[in-house]
Scaffold this active site. Structure first.
Site, PDB file in Angstrom:
ATOM      1  N   PRO A  23       0.835  -1.208   0.000  1.00 47.39           N
ATOM      2  CA  PRO A  23       0.000   0.000   0.000  1.00 47.39           C
ATOM      3  C   PRO A  23       0.866   1.253   0.000  1.00 47.39           C
ATOM      4  O   PRO A  23       1.819   1.354   0.776  1.00 47.39           O
ATOM      5  CB  PRO A  23      -0.787  -0.119   1.315  1.00 47.39           C
ATOM      6  CG  PRO A  23       0.076  -0.977   2.193  1.00 47.39           C
ATOM      7  CD  PRO A  23       0.769  -1.939   1.271  1.00 47.39           C
ATOM      8  N   THR A  25       0.338   5.502  -0.125  1.00 40.35           N
ATOM      9  CA  THR A  25      -0.368   6.777  -0.220  1.00 40.35           C
ATOM     10  C   THR A  25       0.316   7.627  -1.275  1.00 40.35           C
ATOM     11  O   THR A  25       1.526   7.824  -1.227  1.00 40.35           O
ATOM     12  CB  THR A  25      -0.310   7.465   1.160  1.00 40.35           C
ATOM     13  OG1 THR A  25      -1.114   6.696   2.059  1.00 40.35           O
ATOM     14  CG2 THR A  25      -0.809   8.899   1.098  1.00 40.35           C
ATOM     15  N   GLN A  98      -6.863  -0.977   1.673  1.00 38.91           N
ATOM     16  CA  GLN A  98      -6.267  -0.816   3.006  1.00 38.91           C
ATOM     17  C   GLN A  98      -7.050   0.249   3.766  1.00 38.91           C
ATOM     18  O   GLN A  98      -7.049   1.424   3.379  1.00 38.91           O
ATOM     19  CB  GLN A  98      -4.797  -0.414   2.934  1.00 38.91           C
ATOM     20  CG  GLN A  98      -4.194  -0.468   4.341  1.00 38.91           C
ATOM     21  CD  GLN A  98      -2.805   0.107   4.451  1.00 38.91           C
ATOM     22  OE1 GLN A  98      -2.568   1.243   4.027  1.00 38.91           O
ATOM     23  NE2 GLN A  98      -1.893  -0.657   5.020  1.00 38.91           N
ATOM     24  N   TYR A 180      -0.923   5.052  13.294  1.00 41.56           N
ATOM     25  CA  TYR A 180      -2.301   5.490  13.060  1.00 41.56           C
ATOM     26  C   TYR A 180      -3.222   4.900  14.144  1.00 41.56           C
ATOM     27  O   TYR A 180      -2.771   4.246  15.068  1.00 41.56           O
ATOM     28  CB  TYR A 180      -2.725   5.143  11.632  1.00 41.56           C
ATOM     29  CG  TYR A 180      -1.803   5.802  10.626  1.00 41.56           C
ATOM     30  CD1 TYR A 180      -1.610   7.186  10.656  1.00 41.56           C
ATOM     31  CD2 TYR A 180      -1.067   5.063   9.721  1.00 41.56           C
ATOM     32  CE1 TYR A 180      -0.731   7.808   9.784  1.00 41.56           C
ATOM     33  CE2 TYR A 180      -0.181   5.678   8.839  1.00 41.56           C
ATOM     34  CZ  TYR A 180      -0.014   7.055   8.881  1.00 41.56           C
ATOM     35  OH  TYR A 180       0.868   7.681   8.037  1.00 41.56           O
ATOM     36  N   ARG A 227      -2.114  -5.451   8.710  1.00 41.40           N
ATOM     37  CA  ARG A 227      -0.707  -5.115   8.534  1.00 41.40           C
ATOM     38  C   ARG A 227      -0.109  -4.638   9.844  1.00 41.40           C
ATOM     39  O   ARG A 227      -0.657  -3.728  10.486  1.00 41.40           O
ATOM     40  CB  ARG A 227      -0.587  -4.015   7.484  1.00 41.40           C
ATOM     41  CG  ARG A 227       0.847  -3.724   7.089  1.00 41.40           C
ATOM     42  CD  ARG A 227       0.897  -2.817   5.875  1.00 41.40           C
ATOM     43  NE  ARG A 227       1.962  -3.244   5.004  1.00 41.40           N
ATOM     44  CZ  ARG A 227       2.883  -2.413   4.486  1.00 41.40           C
ATOM     45  NH1 ARG A 227       2.826  -1.134   4.722  1.00 41.40           N
ATOM     46  NH2 ARG A 227       3.834  -2.878   3.715  1.00 41.40           N
ATOM     47  N   GLY A 311       7.015  -2.102  -2.278  1.00 44.15           N
ATOM     48  CA  GLY A 311       6.456  -0.764  -2.337  1.00 44.15           C
ATOM     49  C   GLY A 311       7.180   0.053  -3.391  1.00 44.15           C
ATOM     50  O   GLY A 311       6.730   0.190  -4.531  1.00 44.15           O
TER      51      GLY A 311
HETATM   52  C1  LIG Z   1       5.180   6.831  -1.072  1.00 44.37           C
HETATM   53  C2  LIG Z   1       4.888   5.800  -0.012  1.00 44.37           C
HETATM   54  C3  LIG Z   1       3.623   5.766   0.574  1.00 44.37           C
HETATM   55  C4  LIG Z   1       3.300   4.788   1.534  1.00 44.37           C
HETATM   56  N1  LIG Z   1       2.027   4.725   2.037  1.00 44.37           N
HETATM   57  C5  LIG Z   1       1.667   3.673   2.817  1.00 44.37           C
HETATM   58  C6  LIG Z   1       0.306   3.466   3.177  1.00 44.37           C
HETATM   59  O1  LIG Z   1      -0.628   4.201   2.781  1.00 44.37           O
HETATM   60  N2  LIG Z   1       0.030   2.408   3.980  1.00 44.37           N
HETATM   61  C7  LIG Z   1       1.015   1.561   4.447  1.00 44.37           C
HETATM   62  O2  LIG Z   1       0.710   0.618   5.183  1.00 44.37           O
HETATM   63  N3  LIG Z   1       2.311   1.724   4.089  1.00 44.37           N
HETATM   64  C8  LIG Z   1       2.646   2.735   3.273  1.00 44.37           C
HETATM   65  N4  LIG Z   1       3.953   2.852   2.842  1.00 44.37           N
HETATM   66  C9  LIG Z   1       4.927   1.821   3.212  1.00 44.37           C
HETATM   67  C10 LIG Z   1       5.018   0.746   2.114  1.00 44.37           C
HETATM   68  O3  LIG Z   1       3.818  -0.002   2.032  1.00 44.37           O
HETATM   69  C11 LIG Z   1       6.183  -0.228   2.390  1.00 44.37           C
HETATM   70  O4  LIG Z   1       6.005  -0.807   3.655  1.00 44.37           O
HETATM   71  C12 LIG Z   1       7.544   0.455   2.327  1.00 44.37           C
HETATM   72  O5  LIG Z   1       7.687   1.199   1.138  1.00 44.37           O
HETATM   73  C13 LIG Z   1       8.671  -0.563   2.442  1.00 44.37           C
HETATM   74  O6  LIG Z   1       8.598  -1.505   1.383  1.00 44.37           O
HETATM   75  P1  LIG Z   1       9.663  -1.405   0.160  1.00 44.37           P
HETATM   76  O7  LIG Z   1      11.032  -1.570   0.768  1.00 44.37           O
HETATM   77  O8  LIG Z   1       9.311  -2.535  -0.769  1.00 44.37           O
HETATM   78  O9  LIG Z   1       9.481  -0.068  -0.475  1.00 44.37           O
HETATM   79  C14 LIG Z   1       4.289   3.839   1.916  1.00 44.37           C
HETATM   80  C15 LIG Z   1       5.567   3.904   1.341  1.00 44.37           C
HETATM   81  C16 LIG Z   1       5.864   4.841   0.374  1.00 44.37           C
HETATM   82  C17 LIG Z   1       7.231   4.829  -0.269  1.00 44.37           C
END
Ligand SMILES: Cc1cc2nc3c(=O)[nH]c(=O)nc-3n(C[C@H](O)[C@H](O)[C@H](O)COP(=O)(O)O)c2cc1C
Length: 354
Positions: A23, A25, A98, A180, A227, A311
């Site tokens: 997820p 944002t 989510q 949150y 999560r 992500g």
């Molecule tokens: C731009 C951005 C927005 C994110 N928004 C959310 C979100 O809305 N909900 C959430 O649970 N995690 C959010 N995350 C965390 C990601 O889901 C993820 O846990 C994080 O990027 C680490 O994974 P990665 O190493 O594959 O990037 C966000 C991360 C990024 C980079």
């Protein structure tokens, strides 16, 4: 890499591969927190993921914290999401919503005029938040939820779950980390309550357990995931003993037979997050944080989880699944356009040449 491309059953959701889009944002929603056409295109482009976990979506107007983030509490929002899920399904993918209630992490400037910032206790989180109206602002001072109001907040998740199914989502994920509302109940510095929702760990996990029970009551456990990231201090939350907290939480939701647990590696050194989750949750685990194709395939081969979510790699690589399968190089992304409106830095990242 082969293990990444095997199909998988996540509760009632059958997915084509084990590459999950985490997820994220991205602040592309329109007026009244309604999903926009550019969001339809963004998710359509990424539908080759076995499962997309859509960005944090507010279950009520009070749950919005950030600017231009979407909701799922009005008919107009449900119609917008139906276009997103329709595009993902037409491309052969699956997508869950989510549900993200920000609680005290927000600014009234990012919310509807009649929305409130509420939390377990009237304790302001340290930190600032961006608003379109006035730039960076202190986080709001929250109003503490009265005991008799809590069933109403749980009901917001019920309505949102019902709306998510009506909008065509394959399921819902409770956002239970990053400071949150659910985590504000679990943390000791944001929850100073002395009633059934505060104090002992069994009380501090009660809100999350009740939210998951309520969501499963609507969708069936097989369409509900959640999560966690034990010990995550993001947004000023403190949990002095995550092992105790998450053992209490996970032991209480076992009977719900949830679709999956989405578990983000703890920032605490020496805390074996994935091993801990494996030991306390019987269903499928989706592992997250910092994976590339090789480390993801290894984690699956070692039996540490059923799937891996990515992500950041999905931001600049809409065709991440194909790139991993064919060993193609991965593109980076532009930090400056992560949260800006419109298609730039959102839907204009190209697929790798055929
Ligand atoms: C731009 C951005 C927005 C994110 N928004 C959310 C979100 O809305 N909900 C959430 O649970 N995690 C959010 N995350 C965390 C990601 O889901 C993820 O846990 C994080 O990027 C680490 O994974 P990665 O190493 O594959 O990037 C966000 C991360 C990024 C980079």
């Amino acid at each position: 890499m082969a293990g990444l491309f095997e199909p998988l059953q996540l509760g009632d959701i059958a997915v084509a591969n084990r590459i999950v889009m985490a997820p994220m944002t991205r602040s592309r929603a329109g007026a009244n927190a309604v999903p926009t056409e550019v969001m339809v295109e963004y998710y359509r482009q990424r539908a080759s993921a076995g499962l997309i976990v859509a960005e944090g979506i507010a279950p009520s107007r009070h749950g919005i914290g950030y600017c231009r983030t979407p909701g799922i509490y009005s008919a107009e929002q449900v119609d917008g999401w139906r276009r997103v899920t329709g595009a993902v399904h037409a491309a052969g993918g699956h997508i869950v919503a989510q549900l993200m209630h920000c609680g005290r992490v927000g600014s009234h400037l990012n919310k509807a005029a009649d929305a409130e910032t509420v939390a377990p206790s009237a304790v302001r989180a340290a930190g600032k938040i961006y608003t379109d109206a006035a730039g960076m602002q202190e986080l709001d001072m929250p109003r503490a939820l009265a005991l008799e109001e809590i069933p109403g907040v749980i009901d917001e998740y019920v309505v949102a779950t019902r709306n998510a199914l009506a909008a065509g989502f394959d399921g819902v994920e409770l956002h239970c980390t990053s400071g949150y509302l659910p985590m504000q109940f679990m943390a000791t510095n944001s929850n100073l309550r002395t009633d059934a929702y505060g104090g002992f760990v069994t009380n501090r996990v009660r809100f999350v357990v009740e939210a998951l029970e309520a969501m499963a009551g609507v969708a069936g456990g097989g369409r509900v995931g959640f999560r966690i990231c034990p010990g995550n201090p993001f947004n000023d939350v403190l949990d002095p003993d995550p092992a105790v907290t998450y053992e209490a939480l996970l032991s209480r939701v076992t009977g719900l037979k949830l679709a999956y647990l989405h578990v983000v590696r703890s920032p605490l050194k020496h805390f074996d997050t994935f091993g801990f989750a494996r030991g306390h949750f019987a269903g499928p685990l989706i592992l997250n944080d910092g994976f590339d194709g090789t480390s993801a395939a290894e984690a699956l081969a070692e039996g540490r989880g059923a799937a891996v979510s990515f992500g950041r790699h999905f931001i600049g690589n809409p065709d991440l699944v194909r790139r991993l399968r064919e060993g193609l190089p991965l593109a980076g992304f532009d930090l400056k356009t992560l949260y800006t409106p419109g298609p730039a830095g959102y839907t204009d990242y190209p697929c790798a040449p055929a």
